[in-house]
Design a protein around this motif. Sequence first.
Motif, PDB file in Angstrom:
ATOM      1  N   GLN A   1     -43.684 -28.066  64.261  1.00 50.69           N
ATOM      2  CA  GLN A   1     -42.642 -29.030  63.927  1.00 50.69           C
ATOM      3  C   GLN A   1     -41.240 -28.508  64.220  1.00 50.69           C
ATOM      4  N   GLY A   2     -40.977 -27.253  63.920  1.00 52.04           N
ATOM      5  CA  GLY A   2     -39.607 -26.748  63.934  1.00 52.04           C
ATOM      6  C   GLY A   2     -38.990 -26.927  62.560  1.00 52.04           C
ATOM      7  N   GLY A   3     -37.739 -26.542  62.412  1.00 48.83           N
ATOM      8  CA  GLY A   3     -37.083 -26.633  61.122  1.00 48.83           C
ATOM      9  C   GLY A   3     -35.623 -26.975  61.266  1.00 48.83           C
ATOM     10  N   ALA A   4     -35.001 -27.331  60.157  1.00 48.12           N
ATOM     11  CA  ALA A   4     -33.576 -27.655  60.157  1.00 48.12           C
ATOM     12  C   ALA A   4     -33.019 -27.434  58.756  1.00 48.12           C
ATOM     13  N   PRO A   5     -32.630 -26.207  58.414  1.00 51.38           N
ATOM     14  CA  PRO A   5     -31.938 -26.002  57.138  1.00 51.38           C
ATOM     15  C   PRO A   5     -30.718 -26.910  57.060  1.00 51.38           C
ATOM     16  N   ASP A   6     -30.417 -27.397  55.866  1.00 51.73           N
ATOM     17  CA  ASP A   6     -29.311 -28.334  55.716  1.00 51.73           C
ATOM     18  C   ASP A   6     -28.002 -27.743  56.223  1.00 51.73           C
TER      19      ASP A   6
ATOM     20  N   HIS B   1     -35.618 -16.898  66.734  1.00 52.24           N
ATOM     21  CA  HIS B   1     -34.509 -17.343  67.574  1.00 52.24           C
ATOM     22  C   HIS B   1     -33.270 -16.453  67.465  1.00 52.24           C
ATOM     23  N   TYR B   2     -33.111 -15.751  66.343  1.00 51.91           N
ATOM     24  CA  TYR B   2     -31.912 -14.928  66.135  1.00 51.91           C
ATOM     25  C   TYR B   2     -32.320 -13.524  65.682  1.00 51.91           C
ATOM     26  N   PRO B   3     -33.065 -12.811  66.537  1.00 48.75           N
ATOM     27  CA  PRO B   3     -33.606 -11.506  66.120  1.00 48.75           C
ATOM     28  C   PRO B   3     -32.536 -10.444  65.868  1.00 48.75           C
ATOM     29  N   SER B   4     -31.340 -10.625  66.408  1.00 46.40           N
ATOM     30  CA  SER B   4     -30.303  -9.606  66.249  1.00 46.40           C
ATOM     31  C   SER B   4     -29.451  -9.814  64.994  1.00 46.40           C
TER      32      SER B   4
ATOM     33  N   ALA C   1     -39.168 -17.464  59.414  1.00 40.09           N
ATOM     34  CA  ALA C   1     -39.938 -17.144  60.616  1.00 40.09           C
ATOM     35  C   ALA C   1     -39.228 -17.646  61.874  1.00 40.09           C
ATOM     36  N   LEU C   2     -38.744 -18.895  61.834  1.00 40.03           N
ATOM     37  CA  LEU C   2     -38.078 -19.455  63.007  1.00 40.03           C
ATOM     38  C   LEU C   2     -36.730 -18.781  63.263  1.00 40.03           C
ATOM     39  N   ALA C   3     -35.988 -18.498  62.185  1.00 37.41           N
ATOM     40  CA  ALA C   3     -34.700 -17.826  62.361  1.00 37.41           C
ATOM     41  C   ALA C   3     -34.890 -16.437  62.939  1.00 37.41           C
TER      42      ALA C   3
END
Length: 301
Positions: free
Chosen positions: A84-89, A125-128, A120-122
């Motif tokens: 699905q993916g995600g979207a924090p507010d 996508h933003y490993p650094s 998990a998604l963050a």
Amino acid sequence: MTIEDPIHLLGRLRLGREEYCQRLLTMLIVGGPYPRWNSRTHPSPEGARFLRSLDELSFGRSEWNGQPLFVDEFELRPRHDDEQGGAPDYAVLCTERLWMIELKTESSSHRRDQLSGYYALAGHHYPSLTVDLTYLTPPLTFAPPTGGDGRRFAHVTWAQILPLLQDAWGQGTDVERHVLTTLLAALDSIGSNWSDWRAQRVGTRRDEPPAVEVQAMALAEATAKDGRQRAVDHPAADLEELQRLRLTLRQAICASPGQSPLRHVQPWLWNLTTSGGRALTASGQDTGFELRLSRYQKPVC
């Protein structure tokens, strides 16, 4: 452009309490109209003060380097088509840090894997970046996501931030105080019937439109026949609702018979910032995102 009148907003869109409170708080934070989803903006001075105070309340101190970027409906793209993916507010982006904020006004909207999914998604996508998450809710009992890799988690209640809201906007402009008063009234209604609260302010409810899944499937069938790209004009309450609709539609398409032309139709999310072109629907113009349907030569599933 000025902040939209909160009662006009209440009548213009059929938002739930959660999404309505989010939009009001967002307009206060940016000091202007509600921005398009996933767009980067700078908070107003009052918005920055509120966010710093919330950061300190969450983690004991505020750790900002320079002027951060504020994002409403922060897109975390799925790692594959069947996710699905995600979207924090909210998200606050600094040079070395991603701070996500998830808002709830309804205990029933808490989802067991939502917060761990954000981590998990963050991380993907933003490993650094270091990743922190604040969960802002009514009193709520739940199992917090497990820690790891230095990531931090904080659970904060709306009652705890009421002084922060008053400090930031209680002495603001007439417009800001009006928005703040309406936000506080909506928060005070938590636990009551939202439809009744809304109807008292904007009048009787209109008839509900047909289920969006039915509309979207009809558009997918039309695209399967003529190959013309289409968009679903659905004023979703938030980006995650649109993400869920994409996945639901994909699952329905993949469940169609093996030789069905529907299997050549791919539902995908158009993003004004990254996809190019123009929105095909009114909801796409408003939010910067819309669900589109495209036909491909080979089956997509």
